[in-house]
Design an enzyme around this catalytic site. Structure first.
Site, PDB file in Angstrom:
ATOM      1  CB  SER A   1      -0.902   0.010   1.236  1.00 46.86           C
ATOM      2  OG  SER A   1      -1.850   1.045   1.166  1.00 46.86           O
ATOM      3  CD  GLU A   2      -0.737   3.690  -3.596  1.00 48.19           C
ATOM      4  OE1 GLU A   2      -1.471   4.244  -4.419  1.00 48.19           O
ATOM      5  OE2 GLU A   2      -0.751   2.453  -3.399  1.00 48.19           O
TER       6      GLU A   2
END
Length: 218
Positions: free
Chosen positions: A46-47
């Site tokens: 998840s960025e």
């Protein structure tokens, strides 16, 4: 619509390999993790700052400190690794993400992608899409084939581009299409549709593979 999205998510899940590091875009792509083939374990990135993303949090059991890049409450696997945003994008830009699965507003036959803005309308924003499509080893688009009857797969995108020639594979409810130097090749066609159906729903000329197969779901 729900059944169509499940169909797409199931087929995309078959593209993932055991050990892959995978980033899932918001919306339909997040469903892919629910349909991974047996024996396949992937690490979801998840960025906003962690690897080890897991399922959506149950209502009433949310942890306010664990959200995905879309702002939704999620859970994490026991081996989760949290880090700052700079490290997160260093992972992406360094080529350590094996696949990113994104939605799209438009995709061109040469792999150009438009998935972040419609001029004059309020949308979610850029997110990490530009970095992901440039840094991930494979870019897979998971989307419905048309939007209210309008073509989403075109000769050229008419919306502002996220990136040029970045898409490798497109999966819709109608089939699976591979981006090649010769054009967009349909490798799988869902039994609910004919070649004429998918061509009519597409705004560019399609090439049908000599070994065209029925689209796999299970």
């Amino acid at each position: 619509m729900a059944d169509i999205k499940v169909r797409i998510a199931k087929r995309v899940a078959k593209e993932l390999k055991d050990g892959d590091v995978v980033n899932l875009g918001i919306g339909l792509p997040t469903m892919v993790s629910d349909y991974l083939p047996e024996g396949v374990t992937v690490t979801l990135h998840s960025e906003n700052g962690f690897t080890g993303l897991d399922a959506a949090a149950e209502e009433g059991k949310e942890d306010v400190d664990i959200i995905n890049s879309g702002g939704a409450y999620v859970t994490a696997v026991p081996w989760v690794n949290y880090f700052d945003t700079a490290t997160s994008f260093g992972i992406i830009r360094g080529g350590h993400v094996d696949a990113t699965i994104l939605g799209a507003m438009q995709v061109a036959e040469n792999g150009d992608l438009a998935n972040w803005i419609i001029p004059g309308k309020k949308v979610a924003g850029m997110g990490g899409a530009m970095d992901l499509v440039s840094g991930a080893k494979e870019v897979i688009i998971a989307m419905t084939h048309t939007q209210k009857g309008n073509h989403k797969i075109l000769e050229k995108c008419t919306l502002p581009l996220t990136a040029e020639k970045c898409v490798n594979l497109i999966v819709t409810e109608m089939g699976v299409m591979k981006v090649t130097d010769e054009g967009l090749v349909v490798t799988e066609l869902h039994p609910d549709y004919t070649k004429e159906d998918i061509q009519a729903a597409t705004g560019c000329k399609l090439i049908f593979a000599d070994d065209l197969k029925p689209m796999e779901e299970e």
